[in-house]
Enzyme design. Structure first.
Site, PDB file in Angstrom:
ATOM      1  N   GLU A 174      -5.254  -8.563   0.773  1.00 43.14           N
ATOM      2  CA  GLU A 174      -5.870  -8.166   2.039  1.00 43.14           C
ATOM      3  C   GLU A 174      -7.338  -7.918   1.788  1.00 43.14           C
ATOM      4  O   GLU A 174      -7.723  -7.323   0.771  1.00 43.14           O
ATOM      5  CB  GLU A 174      -5.238  -6.892   2.637  1.00 43.14           C
ATOM      6  CG  GLU A 174      -3.854  -7.098   3.184  1.00 43.14           C
ATOM      7  CD  GLU A 174      -3.296  -5.873   3.916  1.00 43.14           C
ATOM      8  OE1 GLU A 174      -4.089  -5.033   4.383  1.00 43.14           O
ATOM      9  OE2 GLU A 174      -2.063  -5.765   3.993  1.00 43.14           O
ATOM     10  N   GLU A 203       0.809  -1.227   0.000  1.00 36.17           N
ATOM     11  CA  GLU A 203       0.000   0.000   0.000  1.00 36.17           C
ATOM     12  C   GLU A 203       0.840   1.273   0.000  1.00 36.17           C
ATOM     13  O   GLU A 203       0.821   2.037   0.981  1.00 36.17           O
ATOM     14  CB  GLU A 203      -0.969   0.011   1.190  1.00 36.17           C
ATOM     15  CG  GLU A 203      -1.957  -1.134   1.190  1.00 36.17           C
ATOM     16  CD  GLU A 203      -3.095  -0.967   2.198  1.00 36.17           C
ATOM     17  OE1 GLU A 203      -3.098   0.020   2.944  1.00 36.17           O
ATOM     18  OE2 GLU A 203      -3.987  -1.826   2.225  1.00 36.17           O
TER      19      GLU A 203
HETATM   20  C1  FCB Z   1      -4.327  -2.133   5.532  1.00 34.23           C
HETATM   21  C2  FCB Z   1      -2.922  -2.396   6.025  1.00 34.23           C
HETATM   22  C3  FCB Z   1      -2.874  -3.429   7.106  1.00 34.23           C
HETATM   23  C4  FCB Z   1      -3.995  -3.227   8.106  1.00 34.23           C
HETATM   24  C5  FCB Z   1      -5.318  -3.176   7.397  1.00 34.23           C
HETATM   25  C6  FCB Z   1      -6.494  -3.042   8.326  1.00 34.23           C
HETATM   26  O1  FCB Z   1      -4.363  -0.876   4.972  1.00 34.23           O
HETATM   27  O2  FCB Z   1      -2.116  -2.824   4.961  1.00 34.23           O
HETATM   28  O3  FCB Z   1      -1.613  -3.354   7.717  1.00 34.23           O
HETATM   29  O4  FCB Z   1      -3.781  -2.085   8.841  1.00 34.23           O
HETATM   30  O5  FCB Z   1      -5.318  -2.089   6.521  1.00 34.23           O
END
Ligand code: FCB
Length: 487
Positions: free
Chosen positions: A394, A210
């Site tokens: 994620e 990210e």
């Molecule tokens: C993402 C991050 C991860 C965690 C989630 C909830 O943006 O990559 O580390 O904080 O959100």
């Protein structure tokens, strides 16, 4: 600025909240989606089976779970510094104890084996490998990740290795951090050290996690380490992280590493709350999505992501352009093996580039939950960019309470509906290969400290006791069947 409002979309939400309250009351069905269309979708009555070989995974990151921040030669990171500053992190929390994973890694791997995942994505703490971000290698740091990777392989779990998940060695921050071009070269050197150390293992490597969140929240909104509030620094951090990604891909190709490599981008479909705000949505889409997708996949920056118009990154456009040297975009677009997509939700666009809420939020105020948005996002990437395998690295939501709980029906429903949309995207021709949930364990959720719990395994941070939540059992079933059933 309170910690709970310190993340991603705070600025837009804050500016827009009152003026758009009425418009935001539009139901999602009344929203004209942008840039793709999300028609109401009814799940089939039969379980949706996934293709053979589809990878189910779970993810974590080093600073969020490891703890042990001062042992075995680890140097300080920007997050250690940030946590030590009063008022930055809820409850004054720090990276210790985390989920004490540096100590408990072996039993954590056993839990993963019990869950049945095919892949586990973790991150390497750069300050364990190079305590000051450059120069000599700290062998004890390498040894920890070697044990971890071997432990995964022994259990039949493919390692997913993220090289940078926001814990920049403090010494590099002191030298300018990501706003400085030199950090990209330091990152490539560190990446090459890791390719030499672990490249014999069949793994998926993720260069940068990210870059948007780290650049925007860390350098523009000031809610994450290093806590800057400069749009120009944020724009520079975007370019140099992407350059670091490209340089690392080049080093990977030059190494004898046997795995695959790509970048992990958090992306969101942007829906104008009325058709008259289509231009607004396009600007936000430039800032949130194309600023990252275009350079990596097309080798160019969009012209409508950085600059004066509201909704863009409000940095000096000429200064940003001047950072991009000849050859940079060729490096940044060095072919990756996959694109990793992180999906938490959608965003709405209102008047003149304002981000507005359109979907229900979770207990993370920045997260607008919209499962169909995952379908819209994946099909849009497949339609607008050259063909590349996609993996979701994620996807998840927090518990509504900060207390230890295993009753997480909300998360079961979140996963069910998002898995369905992923399967639907595969049906629509999207080359989606994997889905990792966030997160394997409750952990240190950045500026929220230990008060926002995202795990499928509950962690009591006082005793470090682990207890699988309902979503763990649900996910175990999905993995076992390689299918998601209707509710
Ligand atoms: C993402 C991050 C991860 C965690 C989630 C909830 O943006 O990559 O580390 O904080 O959100």
């Amino acid at each position: 600025m309170t910690a709970s409002l310190s993340r991603r979309h705070l600025i837009g939400l804050g500016l827009a909240a009152t003026t758009t309250a009425a418009l935001a009351a539009c139901t999602p069905a009344g929203v004209t989606p942008m840039p793709t269309t999300s028609a109401a979708w009814i799940p089939p009555t039969d379980p949706m089976r996934f293709p053979t070989g589809y990878t189910w995974g779970a993810a974590t990151s080093a600073f969020q779970i490891e703890g042990s921040t001062t042992v075995d030669g680890r140097g300080p990171s920007v997050w250690d510094t940030f946590c030590a500053e009063p008022g930055r992190v809820r409850g004054g929390a720090t990276g210790d104890p985390g989920a004490d994973h540096y100590v408990r890694w072996e039993s954590d791997l056993d839990l993963m084996a019990e869950l049945g995942i095919g892949a586990y994505r973790f991150s390497v703490a750069w300050p364990r490998i190079q305590p000051t971000g450059s120069g000599a290698v700290n062998q004890k740091g390498i040894d920890f990740y070697r044990r971890l990777v071997d432990g995964l392989v022994d259990r039949g779990i493919r390692p997913g290795i993220t090289l940078f998940h926001w814990d920049l060695p403090q010494a590099l921050q002191d030298a300018g951090g990501w706003p400085s071009r030199d950090t990209a070269y330091r990152f490539a050197d560190y990446a090459a050290i890791m390719f030499d150390a672990l490249g014999d293992v069949a793994a998926d490597w993720f260069t940068i996690n990210e870059p948007k969140t780290h650049a925007f929240v860390g350098h523009w909104y000031g809610g994450h380490a290093p806590g800057l509030t400069s749009p120009d620094a944020a724009a520079a951090a975007v370019h140099h992280q992407l350059l670091g990604h490209g340089l690392a891909v080049e080093r990977f190709r030059a190494s004898s590493a046997v795995g695959r490599i790509g970048i992990a981008l958090n992306l969101a479909p942007i829906y104008p709350i009325s058709e008259v705000f289509a231009d607004s949505a396009k600007r936000i889409d430039g800032r949130e999505n194309r600023l990252f997708l275009d350079p990596v996949l097309l080798g160019r920056y969009p012209t409508d992501a950085v600059g004066n118009l509201r909704g863009l990154v409000p940095a000096n456009r000429a200064a940003f352009d001047a950072l991009v040297l000849d050859g940079d975009l060729a490096t940044i677009s060095s072919p990756s093996d996959f694109l990793a997509v992180q999906y938490y939700g959608a965003e709405g666009a209102g008047f003149d580039g304002a981000s507005v809420p359109v979907f229900p939020t979770s207990s993370a105020p920045w997260q607008q939950v919209h499962p169909e948005g995952l379908f819209d996002l994946l099909t849009r990437i497949a339609a607008d960019y050259p063909a590349i395998p996609l993996v979701i690295t994620e996807n998840g939501m927090p518990d509504p309470t900060s207390a230890v709980t295993v009753d997480d029906d909300h998360r079961v429903e979140f996963f069910r509906t998002h898995f369905q949309q992923a399967r639907r995207a595969i049906d629509a021709g999207v080359p989606l290969e994997a889905h990792y949930v966030w997160s394997m364990l409750d952990n240190f959720e950045w500026a929220e400290g230990y008060e926002q719990r995202w795990g499928i395994v509950a962690v009591d941070f006082d005793t470090q006791e682990r207890t699988p939540k309902k979503s763990f059992a649900f996910y175990q079933g999905v993995i076992g069947d390689n299918a998601v059933a209707p509710a």
